[in-house]
Design a protein around this motif. Structure first.
Motif, PDB file in Angstrom:
ATOM      1  N   LYS A 155      15.960  99.568 -63.382  1.00 19.17           N
ATOM      2  CA  LYS A 155      17.361  99.529 -62.195  1.00 19.17           C
ATOM      3  C   LYS A 155      17.193  98.075 -62.071  1.00 19.17           C
ATOM      4  O   LYS A 155      18.344  97.849 -61.179  1.00 19.17           O
ATOM      5  CB  LYS A 155      16.888 100.286 -61.592  1.00 19.17           C
ATOM      6  N   LYS A 208      26.635 100.154 -69.107  1.00 18.47           N
ATOM      7  CA  LYS A 208      27.596 100.515 -67.989  1.00 18.47           C
ATOM      8  C   LYS A 208      27.848  99.381 -67.352  1.00 18.47           C
ATOM      9  O   LYS A 208      28.424  99.176 -66.213  1.00 18.47           O
ATOM     10  CB  LYS A 208      27.013 101.320 -67.138  1.00 18.47           C
ATOM     11  N   LYS A 209      26.555  98.323 -66.621  1.00 19.11           N
ATOM     12  CA  LYS A 209      27.008  97.067 -66.126  1.00 19.11           C
ATOM     13  C   LYS A 209      27.737  95.754 -66.427  1.00 19.11           C
ATOM     14  O   LYS A 209      28.564  95.258 -65.780  1.00 19.11           O
ATOM     15  CB  LYS A 209      25.396  96.781 -65.642  1.00 19.11           C
ATOM     16  N   VAL A 245      18.740  95.597 -64.165  1.00 13.91           N
ATOM     17  CA  VAL A 245      20.083  95.578 -64.131  1.00 13.91           C
ATOM     18  C   VAL A 245      21.066  95.538 -63.076  1.00 13.91           C
ATOM     19  O   VAL A 245      21.939  94.992 -62.991  1.00 13.91           O
ATOM     20  CB  VAL A 245      20.488  96.991 -64.508  1.00 13.91           C
ATOM     21  N   GLU A 246      19.996  95.530 -61.493  1.00 11.96           N
ATOM     22  CA  GLU A 246      20.778  94.520 -61.210  1.00 11.96           C
ATOM     23  C   GLU A 246      21.361  93.374 -60.633  1.00 11.96           C
ATOM     24  O   GLU A 246      22.283  92.936 -60.206  1.00 11.96           O
ATOM     25  CB  GLU A 246      20.506  95.483 -59.390  1.00 11.96           C
ATOM     26  N   LEU A 248      30.732 105.282 -70.358  1.00 16.38           N
ATOM     27  CA  LEU A 248      29.827 103.895 -70.025  1.00 16.38           C
ATOM     28  C   LEU A 248      30.876 102.448 -70.139  1.00 16.38           C
ATOM     29  O   LEU A 248      30.166 100.884 -70.232  1.00 16.38           O
ATOM     30  CB  LEU A 248      29.167 104.082 -71.374  1.00 16.38           C
ATOM     31  N   ASN A 305      18.394 105.342 -72.438  1.00 17.91           N
ATOM     32  CA  ASN A 305      18.695 104.960 -71.345  1.00 17.91           C
ATOM     33  C   ASN A 305      18.607 103.670 -71.415  1.00 17.91           C
ATOM     34  O   ASN A 305      19.557 103.894 -69.978  1.00 17.91           O
ATOM     35  CB  ASN A 305      17.616 106.201 -70.586  1.00 17.91           C
ATOM     36  N   SER A 306      18.057 102.931 -71.333  1.00 17.21           N
ATOM     37  CA  SER A 306      18.035 101.909 -71.001  1.00 17.21           C
ATOM     38  C   SER A 306      19.220 100.918 -70.873  1.00 17.21           C
ATOM     39  O   SER A 306      20.021 100.247 -70.529  1.00 17.21           O
ATOM     40  CB  SER A 306      16.709 101.003 -71.206  1.00 17.21           C
ATOM     41  N   LYS A 357      22.319 102.597 -71.854  1.00 17.97           N
ATOM     42  CA  LYS A 357      23.681 103.305 -71.114  1.00 17.97           C
ATOM     43  C   LYS A 357      23.734 102.299 -69.952  1.00 17.97           C
ATOM     44  O   LYS A 357      24.494 101.314 -69.272  1.00 17.97           O
ATOM     45  CB  LYS A 357      23.081 104.478 -71.188  1.00 17.97           C
ATOM     46  N   SER A 358      22.345 101.738 -68.663  1.00 15.31           N
ATOM     47  CA  SER A 358      22.485 101.361 -67.663  1.00 15.31           C
ATOM     48  C   SER A 358      23.057  99.761 -68.076  1.00 15.31           C
ATOM     49  O   SER A 358      23.777  99.081 -66.807  1.00 15.31           O
ATOM     50  CB  SER A 358      20.524 101.653 -66.964  1.00 15.31           C
ATOM     51  N   ILE A 359      22.346  99.496 -69.113  1.00 17.39           N
ATOM     52  CA  ILE A 359      22.743  98.015 -68.894  1.00 17.39           C
ATOM     53  C   ILE A 359      24.114  98.204 -69.678  1.00 17.39           C
ATOM     54  O   ILE A 359      25.215  97.129 -68.808  1.00 17.39           O
ATOM     55  CB  ILE A 359      22.259  96.842 -70.394  1.00 17.39           C
TER      56      ILE A 359
END
Length: 701
Positions: A695, A526-527, A698-699, A556, A519-520, A522-524
């Motif tokens: 979160k 995608k950014k 990633v921001e 992604l 999950n982490s 995927k978030s990273i």
């Protein structure tokens, strides 16, 4: 060699107004590089040894090459530069050395020395062509090889340009034990001999660690000093990528016998399917003898030697099959099983495996005796046989192999040494026996440090917590006179590197952590939209994450998702550099030696701290020894080893002054465990560390 003059010449070369500075339009003076070069020159003059850690961007290859070249020319004595990777060897020989030759305007010669088996043997090729019974693909490969031989300038396998069937090259490559040297009819056309002559004339020899240890081993066994062994004589050695020496030396000084390798050996004597091999060549050769002698020798080959080889092949297969079953039963699957006292006391070991090994060794000894008997007969009647010398050498090599194989298997099964580690490896298609020295320090002292006037060991990762103690202890240098130097990197890490630690993630074990990592990522990803290298510590987790990410490529926002093993490492790195929106998942070798400068790589993600597996046989034995001394094996071995690997992983990101990016750590033990400070303190000076939930992190990126 005049020390004062040498130090001045080296120092001036790297000075702000030097010929080096005038050669490059945008040259930037690096005091770290100059300091390292002067120290290398100093130990060469004083005949000392040196450990030097040089941060990324120091330009350490120039820093050791310049004093090496000057020393080699002034002393008229070769300097050996040894590396762990082909990439660095090619950089040195194709880029750095040509540049220095142009800048220096000096007449020096440097060559890349490769092992003998990299070269074609014309005599063996012609012999194989005459005797081998090949299928269509085999004859096609042979035709290609013959055409290549007519055109090649090097005779080196790396220049082939096409692939060969499995084991094909083994039948035609140069072998030390089978080389006729000056008696060979193709001596004047021998590519290996040409390469060796080039090495004799060179000032700088570029080699890999394995080849250097092979040379040191031959020198020790044959008591050679100022003579040619694997390499021409030398007294100064520079090890680059020296953090790998412990593992390379342990591997080289050990022993390995696999079912596949033993089968291959017996097939080289007699291949039942193809009806080829050394014994068939021997049978043909005896056809030139007088009738009664011919009948006697061919009778021995047909009724004694060939049946013994066939029996040994079956015995070895049965023995190693049972060893494999023994491992799978004890490990509940494939893997490695260390042979310890309780292993040797088990009923299966005592009643089955020892009997199997004894049966195999008795027959192996019988084969060695029969071949030795044939050699004596050839010594008497050999003059009647044309080209007998090549056949005699081949048989002598086979007898020597049999002796070594028997000695090593007997040691592993029956006569273990206190200072050695023994284990069995069982896979899907093979099983193998292994041994390795527990400590390599004594061997290195006898073969290397006491024999060389100067040994320089350098890497970007030699220290742990600013101390060289770990590598000193592992290489047996604690009580040795060795100088040390640590030079930092010229990069401004406060501006170039950010490190993010994810704090809201589970302890790195089990399915929950694996899912949170996925999950982490995927978030990273995608950014970041690619430009990301993800470093794992196990193939299992890597593959698990890969298949989950693969299903969501479009969402992604990445075009290419690569994982280690899909292609060669070089091809994967090349694709990473040339394509857009790429994510690469790697383990083991991808933690080091990967150089992707610029904005193609902007994010390195470390999934878990790279601790070695404590159940690995060599590691387990080392940990036991440390614990028996009353010390903490975790603090003395596991932690320092992981810290060095961690530094290597972090070092994949910032390769040039212009590079910028993030290293993201998904293992929060760096902040939740006391030992985590060791990893944080291993980061380059000035690095900004952010401890955030996923979160927020990633921001920020």
């Amino acid at each position: 060699m005049n020390k004062k003059y040498m130090l001045k010449e080296v120092s001036d070369f790297f000075a702000p107004e030097s010929s080096l500075a005038s050669f490059f339009e945008n040259y930037e003076y690096r005091p770290q590089q100059q300091k390292m070069a002067k120290k290398v020159a100093e130990v060469f003059c004083d005949e000392d040894h040196l450990l030097v850690e040089a941060g990324t961007g120091t330009g350490k290859s120039f820093a050791y090459l310049v004093p090496s070249i000057i020393s080699a020319l002034k002393e008229e004595e070769k300097v050996v530069v040894s590396t762990n990777t082909i990439n660095l060897q090619e950089q040195l020989i194709n880029k750095d050395i040509p540049l220095l030759r142009e800048i220096f305007d000096l007449d020096f010669k440097a060559v890349l020395v490769k092992g003998r088996r990299n070269y074609i043997c014309l005599r063996r090729l012609i012999q194989y062509e005459r005797s081998a019974q090949l299928d269509v693909k085999g004859y096609e490969a042979l035709s290609k090889l013959n055409n290549w031989v007519l055109e090649t300038k090097t005779g080196c396998r790396s220049d082939l340009g096409f692939s060969l069937p499995f084991n094909f090259w083994d039948q035609v490559c140069s072998e030390s034990d089978l080389c006729l040297r000056g008696n060979c009819p193709y001596y004047e056309q021998c590519h290996f001999m040409w390469a060796r002559d080039e090495a004799k004339e060179a000032d700088i020899l570029i080699v890999n660690h394995h080849l250097l240890f092979a040379d040191l081993s031959v020198r020790k066994d044959r008591d050679l000093d100022d003579e040619v062994a694997v390499l021409p004589p030398y007294k100064k050695v520079v090890f680059d990528e020296a953090h790998n020496i412990e593992d390379v030396a342990t591997s080289y000084l050990g022993f390995r016998a696999s079912r596949r390798g033993i089968t291959k050996f017996f097939e080289s004597l007699y291949n039942t399917k193809q009806k080829v091999g050394t014994l068939i060549e021997l049978r043909k050769a005896t056809g030139e003898l007088k009738k009664d002698i011919k009948k006697k020798m061919q009778g021995e080959i047909d009724s004694e030697l060939i049946p013994t080889v066939q029996r040994l092949r079956e015995l070895s297969h049965s023995f190693l099959e049972r060893l494999g079953s023994f491992v799978k039963k004890n490990k509940k699957g494939e893997g490695k099983l260390r042979i310890v006292e309780r292993t040797r006391e088990s009923n299966f070991w005592l009643e089955v495996l020892k009997a199997d090994s004894e049966n195999f060794l008795v027959n192996l000894n019988l084969l060695g005796g029969k071949l030795s008997k044939i050699l004596k007969q050839l010594d008497i009647y050999g003059e009647e046989i044309e080209d007998i010398s090549s056949l005699t050498m081949e048989l002598e090599a086979r007898v020597e192999f049999i002796l070594k194989l028997g000695e090593n298997i007997a040691e592993i099964i029956n006569y273990p040494q206190e200072d050695y580690i023994y284990w069995i490896e069982a896979g899907k298609e093979d099983c193998s026996l292994h041994s390795a020295p527990l400590n390599i320090g004594k061997e290195l002292e006898e073969s290397l440090f006491s024999k060389m006037s100067s040994v320089v060991l350098t890497s970007a990762t030699l220290t742990v917590a600013k101390s060289f103690d770990f590598i000193k202890e592992n290489l047996g240098l604690v009580d040795y006179q060795v100088q040390t130097l640590e030079v930092g990197s010229p990069f401004d890490y406060s501006k170039q590197l950010r490190v993010g630690v994810v704090k809201n993630i589970s302890y790195p074990k089990g399915d929950k952590f694996n899912q949170e990592v996925t999950n982490s990522l995927k978030s990273i990803i995608k950014k970041t939209q690619g430009r990301t290298l993800v470093l794992f510590t196990s193939y299992g987790m890597l593959n698990n994450v890969y298949y989950k990410l693969e299903q969501e490529l479009k969402s992604l926002g990445i075009d290419y998702l690569y994982k280690q093993g899909m292609k060669s490492r070089d091809k994967l790195v090349k694709d990473f550099k040339t394509k857009e929106k790429v994510v690469l998942l790697g383990t083991s070798s991808f933690w080091e030696g990967v150089d992707i400068p610029g904005d193609k790589l902007s994010y390195v993600i470390i999934v878990k701290l790279p601790f070695v597996v404590p159940s690995e046989p060599v590691v387990e034995a080392k940990l036991e020894e440390i614990n028996q001394r009353g010390e903490s094996s975790f603090m003395k071995y596991m932690l320092p080893k992981a810290a060095i690997k961690f530094k290597q992983g972090v070092g994949r990101l910032i390769r040039r002054k212009e590079d910028k990016g993030w290293v993201i750590i998904l293992d929060n033990r760096v902040i939740t465990k006391r030992y985590g400070r060791t990893f944080i303190n291993s980061l380059p000076g000035g690095t900004n560390v952010s401890i955030r939930d996923i979160k927020t992190l990633v921001e920020e990126i």
